[in-house]
Write a protein that holds these residues in place. Structure first.
Motif, PDB file in Angstrom:
ATOM      1  N   TYR A  23      33.713 110.651   8.038  1.00  0.00           N
ATOM      2  CA  TYR A  23      32.705 109.671   7.938  1.00  0.00           C
ATOM      3  C   TYR A  23      32.870 108.587   6.950  1.00  0.00           C
ATOM      4  N   VAL A  26      35.240 106.019   8.635  1.00  0.00           N
ATOM      5  CA  VAL A  26      34.798 105.266   9.590  1.00  0.00           C
ATOM      6  C   VAL A  26      33.894 104.427   8.792  1.00  0.00           C
ATOM      7  N   ALA A  27      33.126 104.674   7.785  1.00  0.00           N
ATOM      8  CA  ALA A  27      32.552 103.851   7.105  1.00  0.00           C
ATOM      9  C   ALA A  27      33.366 102.626   6.465  1.00  0.00           C
ATOM     10  N   GLY A  29      36.085 101.705   7.628  1.00  0.00           N
ATOM     11  CA  GLY A  29      36.474 100.781   8.794  1.00  0.00           C
ATOM     12  C   GLY A  29      35.389  99.771   9.069  1.00  0.00           C
ATOM     13  N   CYS A  30      34.376 100.263   9.346  1.00  0.00           N
ATOM     14  CA  CYS A  30      33.386  99.301   9.762  1.00  0.00           C
ATOM     15  C   CYS A  30      32.884  98.234   8.536  1.00  0.00           C
ATOM     16  N   TYR A  31      33.307  98.688   7.383  1.00  0.00           N
ATOM     17  CA  TYR A  31      33.076  97.534   6.219  1.00  0.00           C
ATOM     18  C   TYR A  31      34.225  96.533   6.340  1.00  0.00           C
ATOM     19  N   LEU A  33      36.072  95.643   8.970  1.00  0.00           N
ATOM     20  CA  LEU A  33      35.640  94.856  10.200  1.00  0.00           C
ATOM     21  C   LEU A  33      34.710  93.659   9.963  1.00  0.00           C
ATOM     22  N   ALA A  34      33.624  94.267   9.298  1.00  0.00           N
ATOM     23  CA  ALA A  34      32.515  93.257   8.901  1.00  0.00           C
ATOM     24  C   ALA A  34      32.941  92.212   7.889  1.00  0.00           C
TER      25      ALA A  34
END
Length: 71
Positions: A23, A26-27, A29-31, A33-34
Motif C-alpha cells: 500500500y 502504491v501510494a 507511486g501515485c504521489y 505521478l501526480a
C-alpha cells in the motif's frame, strides 16, 4: 514466525499490517505521478533562453558550413 509466541499481534492487526508495504509503495507511486504531472502542466517557457539557443544553433551551423560541412 519471528516474534515470540506471547508477543504476536491479534489476527486483524496482522491482516492489516501484512499488505502495508505494498500500500505504501502504491501510494508513493501515485504521489510521484501526480507530482510529475503537475510540474509538467505548470512548466514555464523561457522565451529568452529559447531565442539564445536558436542564435547559438545558427552560429554553429554557419561555422560548420564555413568549414565545409553540408547539411
Amino acid at each position: 514466525a519471528l516474534a515470540p509466541p506471547g508477543l504476536q499481534p491479534p489476527a486483524p492487526y496482522r491482516q492489516a499490517l501484512l499488505p502495508l508495504p505494498v500500500y505504501l509503495l502504491v501510494a508513493f507511486g501515485c504521489y510521484s505521478l501526480a507530482t510529475v504531472g503537475y510540474r509538467l502542466a505548470t512548466f514555464n517557457d523561457c522565451e529568452e533562453a529559447a531565442a539564445e539557443l536558436q542564435e547559438h544553433i545558427s552560429a554553429a551551423r554557419a561555422d560548420l558550413r564555413r568549414r565545409g560541412l553540408r547539411f
